[in-house]
Design a protein around this motif. Structure first.
Motif, mmCIF file in Angstrom:
data_model
loop_
_atom_site.group_PDB
_atom_site.id
_atom_site.type_symbol
_atom_site.label_atom_id
_atom_site.label_comp_id
_atom_site.label_asym_id
_atom_site.label_seq_id
_atom_site.Cartn_x
_atom_site.Cartn_y
_atom_site.Cartn_z
ATOM 1 N N TRP A 70 0.836 -1.207 0.000
ATOM 2 C CA TRP A 70 0.000 0.000 0.000
ATOM 3 C C TRP A 70 0.870 1.256 0.000
ATOM 4 C CZ3 TRP A 70 -3.747 -1.796 4.411
ATOM 5 C CH2 TRP A 70 -4.844 -2.447 3.851
ATOM 6 N N SER A 105 1.074 4.236 -2.702
ATOM 7 C CA SER A 105 0.748 5.603 -2.295
ATOM 8 C C SER A 105 1.878 6.558 -2.639
ATOM 9 C CB SER A 105 0.463 5.638 -0.788
ATOM 10 O OG SER A 105 0.227 6.958 -0.350
ATOM 11 N N THR A 139 1.842 9.856 -5.051
ATOM 12 C CA THR A 139 2.188 11.160 -4.478
ATOM 13 C C THR A 139 3.213 11.898 -5.327
ATOM 14 O OG1 THR A 139 1.740 10.336 -2.247
ATOM 15 C CG2 THR A 139 3.079 12.322 -2.414
ATOM 16 N N PHE A 158 -5.729 5.256 -5.205
ATOM 17 C CA PHE A 158 -4.781 6.168 -4.555
ATOM 18 C C PHE A 158 -4.499 7.385 -5.428
ATOM 19 C CE2 PHE A 158 -2.791 2.561 -1.904
ATOM 20 C CZ PHE A 158 -3.475 2.967 -0.774
ATOM 21 N N GLY A 196 -5.605 11.130 -4.462
ATOM 22 C CA GLY A 196 -4.529 12.092 -4.231
ATOM 23 C C GLY A 196 -4.643 13.304 -5.131
ATOM 24 N N ASP A 215 -2.958 15.090 5.004
ATOM 25 C CA ASP A 215 -3.381 15.297 3.613
ATOM 26 C C ASP A 215 -3.717 16.762 3.359
ATOM 27 O OD1 ASP A 215 -3.087 12.647 2.917
ATOM 28 O OD2 ASP A 215 -5.191 12.123 3.237
#
Length: 479
Positions: A77, A81, A85, A164, A168, A323
């Motif tokens: 995960w 992620s 990002t 994700f 994001g 976040d």
């Protein structure tokens, strides 16, 4: 709802347009972005909590089979992620600078890039799924279910990756509402799918009437399938909204290049690679912790897994605020507003510490009830409660490290904080855990974790206040 949405968009526009913002406006924007992000993070953990509770009703072996590979699933995960990002931070900077066309160009290239990456990662997961439980030192009784759970997770990893990425991108554009709503939907779907897939056909009594409830009776396999089916539905909805309806990033009606360009990939790697390596070493440390815990027995493995899931309910608000911090710092730096960046960074970090301190108190008080929901086994409940109460004291400083890390990610500087995390976990936590586990058992492992989190929060606060993390990104944003 629409009024709040419009107000949020107006405040974000003030950042991009260089307009002065009062302290009240900054605080209100931080809250508006944080609350939906917190809800999204909590819903994600709630899904794991639901899985643990439903599987926990099947007994200690079923719970331990998922707990054994949980740190490895978090590793995958985390890497996914990090990959997302690397592109979403670029988009935040471009939106902050008002360059929507380039932001959409980065989005197009990111879709292909992360999908190919996650496909390769998923194939690697499939390849190791059969041997993983044995490598982790799991009891032979639980290895088959552990292997099957991880295999199913790996097969559907590309869909999780797209989830994700879409989430994001929307958050970095300032849209926290849609990811939050869809993550709540994912929890609801997870409950529904699990209900029919985990348990066999049985008689259910409701309002005084008994009726036959169909079920697949797949146990641990059903928990894995229920989770990935929910992820597939939400990933499709999230990507659909992003590319067709997002005001800043929708791709419909506009031609562009989907093949990744070298400059975009290089910048993504600059951001993602330290994060990915950090997740590898941190989750590697968590896997080492699993190796330390595994010889303590099935009760310790299950209690450790349940306590980790329960603690997640406490620290996920920190990740939600993190976040928001990434969005606010990314857009502020993209707009070249150094002082506003500093104010947002401090505001988000101290807000996170306050929220998680409160959650730590609740976790300490209600630890027996929280663990009790997930398992009827008294030995697991007693041990899980004791370690959860140890960890409650570390929550404020854990928040400092979580939110400050989000600040540094928003600035595009991920190498130094990744190294800080690496040193703290490997040099402090694991050293103490190896030393304390033989004499204190699982409680010693969690005491080591508590001490390490306090140390980590301290060094992140020091770096935040020194302000050097802004220098490189601020200079770039001015060119």
């Amino acid at each position: 709802m629409s009024k709040i949405k419009n107000e949020t968009n107006s405040l974000l526009a003030m950042i991009r347009q260089g307009k002065p913002m009062t302290g009240r406006q900054q605080l209100w924007l931080t809250v508006q972005l944080s609350v939906p992000a917190i809800v999204a993070q909590l819903s994600s953990i709630l899904m794991q909590y639901i899985d643990a509770s439903m599987v926990g009703s099947l007994g200690a072996n079923a719970s331990a089979s998922i707990g054994l590979v949980s740190t490895t699933t978090w590793l995958f995960w985390g890497v996914c992620s990090a990959a997302a990002t690397g592109f979403s931070v670029q988009v935040a900077h471009l939106i902050g600078a008002g360059d929507m066309e380039r932001a959409r160009a980065v989005l197009r290239q990111s879709i292909v890039s992360v999908f190919v990456f996650s496909l390769l990662l998923g194939l690697a997961g499939v390849a190791i799924s059969g041997s993983l439980p044995r490598w982790l030192g799991g009891d032979p009784v639980i290895r088959r279910d552990s292997s099957l759970y991880f295999l199913i997770f790996s097969l559907f990893l590309p869909m999780l990756q797209l989830n994700f990425l879409a989430g994001g991108m929307l958050r970095c554009s300032g849209n926290m509402r849609i990811p939050s709503m869809l993550n709540i939907l994912m929890c609801v779907l997870d409950v529904i799918f699990n209900f029919f897939l985990i348990f066999p056909t049985r008689d259910v009594e409701l309002f005084g009437s008994t009726f036959r409830m169909p079920g697949a009776g797949l146990g641990v396999e059903g928990a894995a399938l229920g989770t990935v089916f929910a992820e597939v539905v939400v990933a499709a909805l999230m990507m659909g909204y992003l590319v067709t309806r997002s005001p800043e990033l929708k791709l419909t009606g506009e031609k562009g290049r989907f093949i990744p360009r070298r400059a975009v990939l290089k910048q993504a790697a600059h951001i993602s690679l330290p994060m990915g390596l950090e997740h590898v070493v941190i989750c590697g440390a968590q896997i080492m912790t699993t190796v330390i815990v595994a010889p303590l027995g099935i009760i310790a493995i299950a209690a450790n897994s349940f306590a980790i899931t329960a603690e997640s309910l406490c620290y996920m608000p920190g990740y939600g605020i993190s976040d928001a911090a990434t969005t606010l710092v990314g857009q502020s730096l993209g707009a070249g507003r150094r002082e506003l960046t500093r104010r947002f960074s401090r505001m988000t970090v101290y807000m996170g510490m306050g929220v998680m301190a409160f959650m730590g108190v609740l976790m300490y008080v209600f630890a027996p009830q929280i663990i009790g929901i997930m398992t009827p086994v008294e030995e697991i409940r007693t041990l899980g409660t004791s370690v959860l109460r140890i960890e409650a004291f570390a929550e404020p400083m854990f928040a400092a490290s979580i939110v400050a890390y989000g600040v540094f990610v928003g600035a595009g500087g991920t190498l130094v904080p990744s190294l800080m995390n690496f040193f703290s976990i490997w040099a402090v936590r694991l050293t103490l855990a190896f030393w304390l586990a033989p004499t204190m058992g699982l409680r010693g492992v969690w005491l080591a974790m508590c001490i390490e989190l306090c140390f980590r929060g301290t060094i992140f606060l020091i770096r935040l206040e020194r302000g050097k993390w802004m220098e490189k990104r601020y200079k770039i944003s001015q060119t």
